[in-house]
Motif scaffolding. Structure first.
Motif, PDB file in Angstrom:
ATOM      1  N   PRO A 238       0.823  -1.213   0.000  1.00 30.08           N
ATOM      2  CA  PRO A 238       0.000   0.000   0.000  1.00 30.08           C
ATOM      3  C   PRO A 238       0.855   1.260   0.000  1.00 30.08           C
ATOM      4  O   PRO A 238       1.953   1.269   0.563  1.00 30.08           O
ATOM      5  N   SER A 239       0.370   2.296  -0.652  1.00 26.55           N
ATOM      6  CA  SER A 239       1.152   3.523  -0.840  1.00 26.55           C
ATOM      7  C   SER A 239       1.639   4.119   0.476  1.00 26.55           C
ATOM      8  O   SER A 239       2.704   4.739   0.525  1.00 26.55           O
ATOM      9  N   SER A 240       0.876   3.922   1.543  1.00 24.42           N
ATOM     10  CA  SER A 240       1.283   4.485   2.832  1.00 24.42           C
ATOM     11  C   SER A 240       2.525   3.801   3.393  1.00 24.42           C
ATOM     12  O   SER A 240       3.223   4.362   4.253  1.00 24.42           O
ATOM     13  N   PHE A 241       2.814   2.589   2.911  1.00 27.90           N
ATOM     14  CA  PHE A 241       3.992   1.859   3.396  1.00 27.90           C
ATOM     15  C   PHE A 241       5.086   1.744   2.338  1.00 27.90           C
ATOM     16  O   PHE A 241       6.087   1.062   2.561  1.00 27.90           O
ATOM     17  N   SER A 242       4.901   2.373   1.188  1.00 28.44           N
ATOM     18  CA  SER A 242       5.843   2.192   0.083  1.00 28.44           C
ATOM     19  C   SER A 242       7.255   2.667   0.428  1.00 28.44           C
ATOM     20  O   SER A 242       8.238   1.999   0.113  1.00 28.44           O
ATOM     21  N   SER A 243       7.358   3.825   1.081  1.00 26.52           N
ATOM     22  CA  SER A 243       8.679   4.354   1.434  1.00 26.52           C
ATOM     23  C   SER A 243       9.388   3.448   2.430  1.00 26.52           C
ATOM     24  O   SER A 243      10.606   3.203   2.315  1.00 26.52           O
TER      25      SER A 243
END
Length: 471
Positions: A238-243
């Motif tokens: 998910p984008s919120s965990f991508s970094s």
């Protein structure tokens, strides 16, 4: 201490006085008693029952403890690398704007105004100059940040504590405890890490440290790891965990490199470089304020500029080769496209492709030009729009645009993972290879240090690709 021991010491003292003279003897004795008094003050119970410790001892109990030593070590190394990567973005961007966006078009315009032939213009400006410009823009800022920070830790007295913490692991792998310091230096530049092995006295253990230093992920490979991890690894969560996912994958590659260093050191010590692990007395120096100007000189002049100059010397002919193979044709296709097609089959077995293999061959002089070369070769091989012409390396400011080009070249998640692995496990850059030869004075060991990582890279990527395709 018995009466006999005391009488023996007095007898030796009188003999020493007779040999060296009263004045020197008295000064020496006073110095010994002063040191003894300090030791007693710091470590012996006083009448009040209080045990005094110097601040150094209190800090050492924490930074060299089994509980906190390794977490603190990884935290400090992580902060140094984070400051290097983040801090280098701004000066790298400024240098890129100056060298690539301002000076390069000006040189092209000047060459056109004097009627320079297109082939000479391309060879000198798009080939030689661009390669040198890329190396300076990408390599100089990280080194100018990492080496001063590393030298500050050295002056402060923390690096000997790192060697103390890792000594047991290196001994178990048949290497020398001081290799911990050369490994840490390799995270900035493998060539500098190879030079740093001079602190190891044992020729056998120094050779192990030289051969395995390439497993430290140098600053020339960090940008590749971060870019690929951000585009491909970050996209599977998910984008919120991508970094976080991208960061953890890059850290995982760095830790994997350390694991390969220990494994290879152990294998070498049990085979071609058999021998007993030497012991050494590691004196932990007192903590002291770093000497700023000496640090600046040592890190910038002795390390950064010398390594950068060697990289430039090797990057210039690499740029020339990249331009030539892109603009010299065999029949209807360039040498570059012909080589890409030839390498594609072998690349598929490794979960890579012909573009990546060719890029790593022509970019041996400097890891900094791998991504610009991959992008240029991908555009050339696929015929998609992008870039500034055959043999002209480029990068894009947009992560999405970079991802589009790579995906158009057939990249998948497997390609990305295996590129990250191959970026870790491939031959040293030509600057490091030259430095290895200068330090070992041996063609044999230079070849071993250059070929061994590539063999491991082929084996690991092949296994990953086959397992991936099974599932």
């Amino acid at each position: 201490m018995t009466k006999k021991n005391i009488e023996h010491i007095i007898e030796l003292s009188n003999e020493l006085r007779w040999q060296i003279g009263d004045d020197f003897h008295d000064n020496l004795t006073e110095g010994i008693y002063a040191d003894a008094a300090n030791i007693v003050k710091d470590s012996v119970h006083t009448e009040k029952g209080e045990k005094r410790f110097r601040l150094d001892s209190k800090i050492d109990k924490i930074v060299t403890s089994k509980t906190f030593g390794f977490p603190i070590m990884f935290l400090i190394l992580g902060v140094v690398l984070w400051l290097t990567i983040i801090g280098a973005n701004y000066p790298s961007s400024m240098l890129a704007n100056l060298l690539l966006d301002t000076i390069h078009p000006a040189l092209k315009s000047g060459a056109s105004s004097i009627g320079m032939p297109w082939w000479l213009d391309g060879f000198l400006i798009d080939g030689v100059y661009l390669a040198v410009a890329w190396v300076i823009a990408v390599m100089l800022p990280p080194m100018a940040i990492f080496f001063p920070l590393f030298t500050l830790l050295e002056d402060f007295g923390y690096l000997p504590r790192v060697a103390f913490n890792l000594d047991n692991l290196f001994k178990k792998s048949g290497a020398h405890g001081k290799q911990a310091l050369t490994m840490s230096m390799g995270f900035g530049c493998n060539a500098a890490g190879v030079v740093a092995t001079r602190i190891i006295d044992s020729p056998r253990e120094r050779l192990i440290a030289i051969i395995t230093n390439n497993f430290s992920l140098c600053n020339g490979r960090w940008p590749t790891q971060i870019l690929i991890a951000t585009i491909f690894i970050g996209a599977v969560v998910p984008s919120s965990f991508s970094s976080v996912a991208a960061l953890l994958s890059v850290i995982g590659i760095a830790v994997l490199g350390m694991a390969f260093m220990f494994l290879t050191s152990w294998a070498l010590s049990k085979t071609v470089l058999k021998g007993e692990v030497s012991t050494f007395n590691l004196e932990l120096p007192p903590y002291r304020p770093p000497r700023f100007w000496k640090t600046l000189y040592t890190s910038l002049i002795d390390r950064t500029l010398i390594v950068l100059w060697r990289a430039i010397v090797f990057a210039a002919p690499a740029g020339a080769v990249i331009w030539l193979i892109s603009n010299i044709f065999i029949g209807d296709v360039s040498i570059a496209v012909w080589l890409i097609d030839s390498f594609d089959g072998f690349g598929w077995l490794l979960g890579l492709n012909g573009v990546i293999l060719l890029a790593y061959i022509v970019a041996i002089p400097a890891n900094e030009i791998v991504i610009p070369t991959i992008l240029m070769l991908t555009v050339m091989a696929t015929g998609i729009s992008g870039g500034e012409g055959a043999g002209v390396m480029f990068e894009l400011d947009s992560m999405d645009a970079t991802a589009d080009i790579l995906k158009a070249g057939g990249w998948t998640l497997l390609t990305a993972i295996n590129l990250m692995l191959f970026s870790l496990l491939h031959n040293p850059c030509s600057t490091t290879i030259y430095t290895i030869y200068k330090e070992t004075k041996s063609t044999k060991w230079t070849v071993v240090a250059s070929v061994l990582p590539v063999i491991l890279g082929f084996i690991v990527t092949f296994l990953v690709a086959q397992i991936w395709r099974l599932f």
